[in-house]
Scaffold this motif. Structure first.
Motif, short mmCIF file in Angstrom:
data_model
loop_
_atom_site.label_atom_id
_atom_site.label_comp_id
_atom_site.label_asym_id
_atom_site.label_seq_id
_atom_site.Cartn_x
_atom_site.Cartn_y
_atom_site.Cartn_z
N THR A 8 0.85 -1.19 0.00
CA THR A 8 0.00 0.00 0.00
C THR A 8 0.88 1.24 0.00
OG1 THR A 8 -1.76 -1.13 1.23
CG2 THR A 8 -1.79 1.27 1.25
N ILE A 9 0.46 2.22 -0.77
CA ILE A 9 1.11 3.52 -0.78
C ILE A 9 0.02 4.57 -0.75
CG2 ILE A 9 1.24 3.55 -3.31
CD1 ILE A 9 3.84 5.17 -3.03
N GLY A 10 0.23 5.66 0.02
CA GLY A 10 -0.83 6.63 0.16
C GLY A 10 -0.34 8.01 0.55
N SER A 11 -1.30 8.88 0.84
CA SER A 11 -1.01 10.26 1.22
C SER A 11 -0.16 10.31 2.47
CB SER A 11 -2.32 11.01 1.46
OG SER A 11 -3.15 10.97 0.32
N PHE A 12 0.52 11.45 2.66
CA PHE A 12 1.38 11.69 3.82
C PHE A 12 2.48 10.63 3.93
CE2 PHE A 12 -2.85 13.38 5.05
CZ PHE A 12 -2.53 14.73 5.02
N ASP A 13 3.03 10.28 2.76
CA ASP A 13 4.15 9.34 2.70
C ASP A 13 3.85 8.03 3.44
OD1 ASP A 13 5.78 10.99 1.17
OD2 ASP A 13 6.51 12.06 2.94
N THR A 14 2.67 7.52 3.20
CA THR A 14 2.28 6.26 3.82
C THR A 14 2.74 5.09 2.96
OG1 THR A 14 0.34 7.23 4.90
CG2 THR A 14 0.33 4.84 4.57
N TYR A 15 3.44 4.16 3.58
CA TYR A 15 3.90 2.95 2.91
C TYR A 15 3.62 1.77 3.85
CZ TYR A 15 6.46 6.37 0.13
OH TYR A 15 6.77 7.45 -0.65
N LEU A 35 -0.36 -27.45 11.01
CA LEU A 35 -0.74 -26.32 10.16
C LEU A 35 -0.13 -25.05 10.74
CD1 LEU A 35 -4.56 -27.16 9.92
CD2 LEU A 35 -2.72 -28.06 8.50
N TYR A 36 0.19 -24.12 9.88
CA TYR A 36 0.80 -22.89 10.36
C TYR A 36 0.14 -21.70 9.70
CZ TYR A 36 3.15 -21.70 5.98
OH TYR A 36 3.39 -21.33 4.69
N ARG A 37 0.35 -20.53 10.30
CA ARG A 37 0.01 -19.24 9.66
C ARG A 37 1.01 -18.21 10.15
NH1 ARG A 37 -5.84 -17.45 7.72
NH2 ARG A 37 -5.18 -15.80 6.31
N LEU A 38 1.50 -17.43 9.21
CA LEU A 38 2.45 -16.38 9.53
C LEU A 38 1.96 -15.08 8.91
CD1 LEU A 38 5.14 -15.38 10.69
CD2 LEU A 38 6.22 -16.05 8.52
N ASN A 39 1.69 -14.10 9.77
CA ASN A 39 1.27 -12.77 9.32
C ASN A 39 2.35 -11.76 9.69
OD1 ASN A 39 -1.74 -14.05 10.24
ND2 ASN A 39 -1.59 -13.07 8.24
N LEU A 40 2.82 -11.04 8.70
CA LEU A 40 3.83 -10.00 8.89
C LEU A 40 3.30 -8.70 8.33
CD1 LEU A 40 6.96 -11.99 7.63
CD2 LEU A 40 6.21 -11.72 10.00
N GLY A 41 3.61 -7.60 9.01
CA GLY A 41 3.19 -6.30 8.53
C GLY A 41 4.17 -5.22 8.95
N ALA A 42 4.30 -4.20 8.11
CA ALA A 42 5.16 -3.05 8.42
C ALA A 42 4.53 -1.82 7.78
CB ALA A 42 6.57 -3.27 7.91
N GLN A 43 4.56 -0.71 8.51
CA GLN A 43 3.98 0.53 7.99
C GLN A 43 4.77 1.72 8.50
OE1 GLN A 43 -0.30 0.96 8.34
NE2 GLN A 43 -0.16 3.18 8.59
N THR A 44 4.95 2.69 7.63
CA THR A 44 5.52 3.97 8.01
C THR A 44 4.69 5.07 7.38
OG1 THR A 44 7.51 5.36 7.93
CG2 THR A 44 7.15 3.87 6.09
N SER A 45 4.49 6.16 8.11
CA SER A 45 3.65 7.24 7.58
C SER A 45 3.92 8.52 8.34
CB SER A 45 2.17 6.87 7.68
OG SER A 45 1.77 6.75 9.03
N ASP A 46 3.67 9.63 7.65
CA ASP A 46 3.62 10.94 8.28
C ASP A 46 2.16 11.26 8.57
OD1 ASP A 46 6.36 11.16 8.05
OD2 ASP A 46 6.27 12.21 6.14
N THR A 56 4.98 7.89 12.13
CA THR A 56 4.69 6.63 12.81
C THR A 56 5.35 5.48 12.08
OG1 THR A 56 2.52 7.47 13.50
CG2 THR A 56 2.84 5.10 13.59
N GLN A 57 5.87 4.53 12.85
CA GLN A 57 6.35 3.26 12.31
C GLN A 57 5.71 2.13 13.11
OE1 GLN A 57 9.06 5.51 13.44
NE2 GLN A 57 8.71 6.54 11.48
N ARG A 58 5.22 1.14 12.39
CA ARG A 58 4.61 -0.02 13.05
C ARG A 58 5.11 -1.30 12.41
NH1 ARG A 58 -1.79 -1.29 14.00
NH2 ARG A 58 -1.58 0.57 15.29
N TYR A 59 5.39 -2.29 13.28
CA TYR A 59 5.87 -3.60 12.82
C TYR A 59 5.06 -4.69 13.51
CZ TYR A 59 9.71 -0.56 11.48
OH TYR A 59 10.46 0.47 10.96
N GLU A 102 4.99 -0.22 17.88
CA GLU A 102 4.61 1.03 17.23
C GLU A 102 5.34 2.19 17.87
OE1 GLU A 102 0.61 1.92 15.64
OE2 GLU A 102 0.54 3.52 17.13
N LYS A 103 5.96 3.01 17.05
CA LYS A 103 6.71 4.18 17.51
C LYS A 103 6.12 5.42 16.86
CE LYS A 103 11.13 1.77 18.16
NZ LYS A 103 10.61 0.42 17.87
N LYS A 104 5.81 6.40 17.70
CA LYS A 104 5.32 7.70 17.23
C LYS A 104 6.27 8.78 17.72
CE LYS A 104 0.41 6.47 16.98
NZ LYS A 104 0.23 6.71 15.55
#
Length: 882
Positions: free
Chosen positions: A366-373, A390-401, A409-412, A437-439
């Protein structure tokens, strides 16, 4: 996107005294199995079908435009997760539906013998939505049928059994929107059908969908035909209200489910964007950009949450993340009868993504306004050939102004899960979550004078930050737990679940206090805040089905243990004042000194019992009660003072559901709740809050794809904590408050490709008794009127097939900011929109939020802290499933 596979069995009576009637069928022509011929205008009899080998017959898929089969998916031969089993009576009998996330081919082996119709579905495995193995059973669903069962025969085979009384059930096929339906019938001599309590009341059959004449004798080979169906906006079942997979229409309390499809179509990565979809929910006096998340349900703060049905006190800290959460269930009103201490206005259950028995891989960007990635990875499947791991692995990372100055903000997110199918009766799931999450700052909003109210100096910019740049506002959550389920028999089951959650909040910031008389200068203070919260929750209960004469019961009984350990460290000191119109940052602050250091411990034991009773086929009763012993100990480490309290509370619930006609449910209920409370900046332990609710309503299945609920409630709350006007860091208990309201929600598919998810809430929440605030004042941050509507349309045919459009309207009425009702936040209507395109396993979408760039205010904490809403934003998302 997820898809549902339906294997539909219809058990119907064939009266030997009446000749079979041939029903006309005006649906689309059907292909004969094994040939290229077509039959126009009617359903083929089994004698007309080219039969497959009776020892191993393939389940032929009839693809729909949105199904993976039509998109080139090829998962043949892999174990398919069957996430739900439903029994829906029809005008001719009862249909049993096996639902899976994807439309896939399965293999069926006919093992019928004597009066028992038996088929083994190879390549499938029964798994509840929360990842647990289970069995399904329906005793005496109608005359001539003794029992219908669906069980896990082994790690990759599901057995469906229909036991006839006098003969082997005969077989019939007909067509409906779900594809070909498999029907069984019996030549019983009984004259009237019977339906047990666990079977939902029948939906009205579609006027264009009529069953054909039973054709072949029961010992003939059978071909089963199923279809892949796209996940919709309507979720008929929910487990939050009863701890069982109960149809929502049989629950005597309003409950709404926000499914994955709605969250995905809206691009709802934000906590508050997800809950805009639920009428009766508003934002509490916290910024949507804060780490702490707080909602108001039916006028009252939703203190506590659930995670996969387990009590989770850490849910107010980063409870929702799109990478982890599969859907959200919101139970309106008290729920202490099953969960003990909890929100009086309602309970939120985050249902997380669970391991799948078939390979599933998805990447998203995802890419968006305010430098959101933002990026996310979702991987699942078996780890061994026998499909028992059985397994499931969910990974996520986000950075935005942000539109707020200096805020980024940065979230992992890391969330692995492992399920071990120990046997066909026992399953164990281990889960782990880590969110960091770091703000860069703590958003304290802007003053009301200059935003909501006029300021002689002008308007304060909406993105003005009044603290100091370069602060710190970090939050880390680590959750670990397990979920164990064992089936003693087809009717009795044991469930045991545990979770430990560790929250670490580290804040070093300067915040605003008051606006001075010149209406341009704010006083400030700041310091270091360190919160360490450890939460433990254990829940063990038994689910059993039995009968007393003609009355059917589904019993839930068990006990729960919870523990909360909190360490709080706060330092404060005055900081240099700031001109809100011409801020000069970087001025020195007085060295803060410790003002509050404390520990807090809360333990609770709850013992509960609940019975879902079917007095008649159209009259159901829900009764339950819970006894809790809760104690709290607070220690002030600066003054060496200690406070202790213990409460013993009984929480009942009684509800009744009456269905005058199958698609309509009339219900009424009474329930009570309690909430042990804690003052963050004081060791003085308040009295627990309590609440009592009366509710009546109507639930309607407008079609088999569209449902609605209309609810009326009266909810009283006592011993309420609110902000102390003389000290915003302290809380006081203000007496009694009452909320009365009306709620309506509608969800599902209106026409093929056209989906809707909407609702309206009228909430009249006022003070009834108080020593400080005037009687009949409105409660703060509670709009009297709220409205939400999200609708999408996806083109079903032609060269533009897969192209879709979405439109959302979200209205929030005027809200009082404080209990003195000194000023109110204005109403607003926010418009969102979306355009998306899906082809095969590829999806691309654009989401437009606040399309018309409306200036609005989310909520307010006090006259100095008002939180503006986000301006117009755009985000584009690409997803690929492989």
């Amino acid at each position: 996107m997820g898809h549902s596979l339906k294997l539909t069995l219809i058990a119907s009576i064939v009266c030997v005294m009446i000749a079979p009637t041939v029903w006309a069928q005006e649906k689309s022509p059907l292909n004969k199995a094994g040939s290229g011929e077509q039959t126009e205008g009617k359903i083929r009899q089994l004698s007309e079908i080219k039969l497959l080998n009776t020892s191993a017959k393939e389940l032929v898929q009839s693809p729909t435009p949105s199904s993976p089969a039509n998109q080139g998916s090829d998962r043949g031969g892999k174990v398919i997760q069957i996430t739900s089993v439903k029994a829906n009576p029809t005008a001719k009998g009862v249909e049993v539906i096996l639902e899976t996330p994807h439309g896939d081919q399965l293999q069926v082996t006919n093992r019928s013998t004597g009066n028992n119709f038996i088929v083994d579905v190879s390549g499938g495995q029964l798994r509840l939505a929360d990842g647990n193995a289970f069995t399904f059973s329906s005793e005496k669903p109608l005359a001539g049928i003794t029992e219908i069962t669906v069980i896990n025969l082994n790690a990759n085979t599901v057995r469906v059994t229909v036991v006839g009384v006098a003969a082997l059930p005969t077989v019939d096929l007909y067509d409906d929107d779900a594809g070909l339906v498999f029907a069984v019938a019996t030549t019983a001599t009984a004259t009237s059908p019977q339906q047990p309590s666990q079977i939902p009341q029948a939906q009205q059959p579609d006027s264009e969908t009529q069953p054909t004449q039973p054709s072949a004798s029961g010992d003939e080979p059978i071909e089963l035909v199923v279809t892949g169906e796209q996940d919709g906006y309507r979720v008929p079942d929910a487990s939050t209200a009863t701890k069982t997979d109960t149809p929502r229409r049989n629950i005597p309390q309003a409950i709404q489910v926000v499914p994955q499809q709605v969250l995905r179509d809206q691009g709802a990565t934000n906590f508050y964007d997800a809950f805009r979809n639920v009428p009766g929910i508003s934002q509490s006096g916290v910024s949507s950009r804060a780490i702490f998340q707080s909602l108001v349900i039916r006028g009252f703060t939703a203190y506590n949450t659930l995670r996969d049905g387990l009590y989770d006190l850490s849910g107010e800290f980063l409870g929702y993340d799109a990478a982890i959460v599969d859907r959200i269930e919101v139970l309106k009103g008290p729920a202490s009868v099953l969960y003990g201490q909890g929100g009086i206005g309602g309970t939120i259950n985050y249902v997380t993504k669970q391991p799948l028995s078939q390979p599933f891989y998805e990447v998203q960007g995802t890419i968006g306004s305010f430098d959101t990635y933002r990026g996310a990875i979702d991987l699942s499947g078996p780890l061994n050939d026998s499909k028992t791991l059985l397994y499931r692995l969910n990974l996520g990372a986000q950075t935005s102004d942000s539109f707020v100055d200096f805020l980024d903000t940065q979230r992992y997110v890391v969330a692995p899960k492992l399920t071990w199918l120990i046997s066909n009766k026992t399953a164990l799931t281990l889960k782990f979550e880590y969110i960091d999450e770091k703000k860069s700052l703590f958003d304290t909003g802007i003053p009301a004078i200059g935003s909501v109210l006029p300021n002689p100096n002008g308007d304060i910019p909406r993105g003005r930050y009044l603290g100091e740049p370069g602060g710190k506002n970090n939050d880390r959550i680590f959750r670990v737990g397990y979920n164990l389920e064992h089936n003693f028999s087809k009717n009795w089951q044991l469930r045991n679940a545990f979770q430990a959650a560790y929250v670490r909040l580290d804040r070093d910031t300067i915040a605003t206090n008051t606006l001075q008389n010149d209406n341009r200068t704010v006083t400030r203070s700041g310091g270091i805040q360190d919160f360490q919260n450890d939460y433990y929750s254990l829940d063990t209960y038994v689910v059993g089905k039995f009968a007393t004469g003609s009355i059917q019961h589904q019993l839930v009984t068990g006990f729960a243990l919870t523990r909360l350990n909190t360490y709080t460290y706060n330092t404060f000191g005055p900081a240099t004042s700031l001109d809100v119109f011409n801020p000069v940052y970087g001025r020195p602050q007085t060295t803060p000194t410790p003002v509050f250091i404390s520990t807090f411990k809360g333990d609770a034991l709850g013992i509960y019992i609940q019975d879902q009773i079917s007095l008649f086929e159209n009259l159901k009763l829900l009764v339950g009660g819970r006894f809790d012993i809760a104690n709290q100990t607070g220690v002030d480490l600066l003054t060496s003072t200690t406070d202790f309290q213990q409460q013993e509370v009984f929480s009942p619930r009684v509800g009744v559901v009456y269905q005058p006609i199958p698609p309509i449910s009339l219900y009424a209920s009474y329930s009570r709740a309690f909430v042990p409370t804690q003052n963050v900046f004081s060791t003085v332990i308040p009295q627990p809050e309590s609440g009592t609710q009366y509710e009546v309503g109507i639930k309607a299945d407008l079609s088999n794809r569209l449902s609605a609920t209309l609810a009326f409630y009266d909810l009283a709350r006592t011993n309420v904590q609110t902000t102390d006007p003389s000290n915003p860091l302290l809380l006081i208990q203000t007496g009694k408050q009452r909320s009365r309201g009306i709620e309506f929600d509608l969800s599902g598919e209106i026409l093929p490709g056209w989906s809707i998810f909407g609702g309206y809430a009228y909430t009249d929440a006022r003070i009834e008794e108080d020593r400080t605030f005037p009687k009949d004042n409105f409660l703060n941050n509670v709009p009297k009127h709220g409205f939400n509507l999200w609708t999408t349309y996806e083109i079903q045919k032609g060269s533009l097939q897969g192209l879709g459009f979405g439109l959302g309207l979200f209205y929030t009425g005027e809200r009082q900011r404080d209990l003195f009702n000194t000023f109110e936040l204005p109403s607003y209507l926010r418009t969102d929109a979306a355009i998306f395109y899906k082809r095969d396993q590829f999806r691309v979408g654009l989401n437009f939020k606040n399309l018309f760039d409306v200036d609005y205010f989310e909520s307010a904490a006090n006259r100095t802290r008002v939180y503006p809403g986000e301006p117009f934003t755009v985000q584009g998302t690409i997803q690929w499933e492989f």
